[in-house]
Each structure stands twice: as C-alpha cells, then as structure tokens.
Design a protein around this motif. Structure first.
Motif, short mmCIF file in Angstrom:
data_model
loop_
_atom_site.label_atom_id
_atom_site.label_comp_id
_atom_site.label_asym_id
_atom_site.label_seq_id
_atom_site.Cartn_x
_atom_site.Cartn_y
_atom_site.Cartn_z
N ILE A 41 8.62 15.70 29.67
CA ILE A 41 7.62 15.53 30.73
C ILE A 41 6.76 16.78 30.83
N ASP B 66 3.87 16.97 28.30
CA ASP B 66 2.99 15.81 28.13
C ASP B 66 2.07 15.67 29.34
N ARG C 222 0.23 13.35 30.23
CA ARG C 222 0.22 12.03 30.88
C ARG C 222 1.18 11.99 32.06
N TYR C 223 2.21 12.83 32.03
CA TYR C 223 3.25 12.77 33.05
C TYR C 223 3.30 14.00 33.96
N PHE D 218 5.13 13.29 37.28
CA PHE D 218 6.49 12.79 37.08
C PHE D 218 7.49 13.94 36.87
N LYS D 219 7.17 15.11 37.36
CA LYS D 219 8.01 16.28 37.10
C LYS D 219 9.39 16.18 37.75
N TYR E 227 11.21 13.39 37.90
CA TYR E 227 11.95 12.24 37.38
C TYR E 227 13.00 12.73 36.39
N ALA F 128 1.84 4.52 33.29
CA ALA F 128 2.62 5.73 33.02
C ALA F 128 4.11 5.48 33.24
N HIS F 129 4.43 4.73 34.28
CA HIS F 129 5.83 4.37 34.58
C HIS F 129 6.43 3.59 33.42
N SER G 51 5.42 3.47 30.28
CA SER G 51 5.51 4.31 29.09
C SER G 51 6.72 5.24 29.15
N LEU G 52 6.94 5.83 30.30
CA LEU G 52 8.04 6.78 30.45
C LEU G 52 9.39 6.06 30.49
#
Length: 288
Positions: free
Chosen positions: A135, A138, A140-141, A145-146, A148, A270-271, A273-274
C-alpha cells in the motif's frame, strides 16, 4: 459359479496381506535420494522443506513414530494423503501398513501439523503498526488505504463426506465441498483460516462464528485498522464493505465504456483492486 467357488469367495484369506518389498520407509528413502521432482509430486514440497518440516515437528510438536515406524514415515504418509487427496486404503497399499496403523499415524501427523499451523498462520505483527509495503508504495491506495491490514473471503474446497451427511455439503456446482474462510495480508500470506464448514454455509455465518468464538484466535483489527470484505459480509466496525448498488468488480469497469464517476465508484474500484489479493492468494494455494 459353483457352491465351492462361492464359499472360497466369501471366506477371508488368512495369508499376510502387506508383504510387498517396497515398504513405505523404502519408498520415502527413494524419494529423498532420487530426482527432486519425485518428492515434489508426491508431497507437494521440496526435499529441503520436507526435511525442515520433519525436524520442526519432531522438536516442537512431538511427532513420533514407533518401534516399526519412524517419524519420517508418519509425516510422509500424512503428506501423501493430504497432497494426493488419497484414501486410507490407498495409503495402506503405498506404505504397506494395516488400515488401523495408517489411520492412527495419519491422525498423529495431522495433529502435529495443526499445532504447527497455529504458529505460522497468524499476523507477523498482531498490532499492525506498520503500513503494508504494497500500500505504501502504490499511489492508488496511499494514503487512503494506509490503515487496511488485510482481506477476508471464503472459498470452496472439495471434500469427501459420508453419504448420510452429503446434502449439507453440496455446493453451487453440485459437488461436496467445505466452505473455508481465510484472512490474508497484502504479502499474500494467510493470517487466519477456518475450515470444515459445509458447502451450503453462507460466508456471513462463518464470519460471525469466527468473531464470536475466542477459541479460534481470530486476529481482530485494532481500533483504527480495517479488513476489506465483500458485500456478503456483516457491516461491523473494522470490516469495510464496498458501497452497495454501485459498480464494484474490476471486470465491470474494464467492460464498461463509461469512465469511473463519483467518489463511490472510485472507492469501490480501489477496494475491489486491493481486495483481489485474497482471491490471488487462494489461487496460488490451490495450485500447490
């Protein structure tokens, strides 16, 4: 068929049965000394991993043999049954032991592996203090999303079930399966697994059990940390679902000519993809 022939057919042969010169111990010795592909095909692991695993189980989890069976053979027959999806009867012929002996040592080997699993299938850091590198690196995240820490999903695995219990285990494709719930981190390592549920069990039911039963040692996320889950899971603090009634799967975005629009679609893409990390992890595991 004459009456004498019928009698011979039904009378049990009292001669020794397991008399092959190719015993299980000799076969494993051949695998360890032979071409590396042979042991990998038989046990789904390399010679080095097999030897290291044997040492670990002997030292830390009391894997033992007997006067006639070594711990090396106990582990070998356990891995053979697991890797090949074989039955006790097939292992009986392969290792030249009685059904009772195979069953007893398979149980011992399986118990040792389950004890080991509690050591290795867990988060590296239960407090999740570090931002996952996947994360952090990338755009994108990061930084959205740090916090997660992993993804949760279920998968169906073929299961051999007694006839009287099969109905509950028949999944979507008409075969008997068990529904396995797992958690993985963003390095594609499992950090929790809950197996054994019937194929008809819904993911949310298994998830609820994992959260409630303290004996399962589910790695709950600390406050401010989150797992990614799909729309079928319960909405709870620490477990983030996608927005409902909004495009979600990556294939939906790839097929559509309409660009991503609005914050909900951006989040869902994004959710998705991750969260696909758990599906890829399942794929790697099932190819073993």
């Amino acid at each position: 068929m004459s009456s004498i022939e019928r009698l011979d057919y039904y009378v049990r042969d009292t001669r020794p049965c397991m008399t092959s010169a190719q015993t299980g111990a000799k076969w494993i010795k051949e695998l360890l000394e032979g071409h590396p592909d042979r042991i990998h095909d038989a046990f789904r692991m390399s010679k080095r991993i097999y030897i290291d695993l044997l040492h670990k189980l002997e030292v830390d989890h009391e894997l033992q043999g007997s006067q006639r069976t070594t711990a090396r053979e106990v582990l070998g027959l356990t891995l053979y049954i697991l890797a090949q999806g074989g039955s006790i009867r097939l292992a009986k012929e392969r290792f030249q032991h009685s059904t009772e002996t195979i069953s007893r040592y398979f149980s011992k080997g399986l118990t040792s592996l389950l004890l080991l699993s509690a050591e290795v299938i867990k988060p590296m850091d239960p407090q999740f203090r570090e931002i996952p590198a996947e994360i952090r690196s990338d755009a994108r995240y990061m930084p959205f999303f740090k916090d997660y820490v992993g993804a949760i999903d279920g998968t169906h695995v073929d299961a051999r079930i007694p006839v009287e219990d099969q109905v509950r285990y028949i999944g979507r494709h008409g075969t008997t399966t068990q529904n396995v719930m797992a958690v993985c981190d963003f390095n594609m390592c499992f950090t929790f697994a809950l197996a054994g549920w019937e194929g008809t069990a819904h993911d949310s039911r298994i998830f609820a059990r994992a959260l409630r039963d303290n004996r399962l040692n589910f790695p709950h996320p600390p406050q401010g940390k989150f797992y990614l889950v799909d729309a079928g899971y319960l909405l709870k603090m620490g477990y983030l679902k996608p927005y409902p009634d909004t495009r979600y799967h990556l294939a939906d975005y790839a097929r559509g000519s309409r660009p991503v629009h609005g914050r909900q679609e951006h989040f869902n893409k994004a959710h998705s993809s991750l969260r696909s990390i758990i599906e890829r992890t399942f794929g790697v595991w099932k190819k073993k």
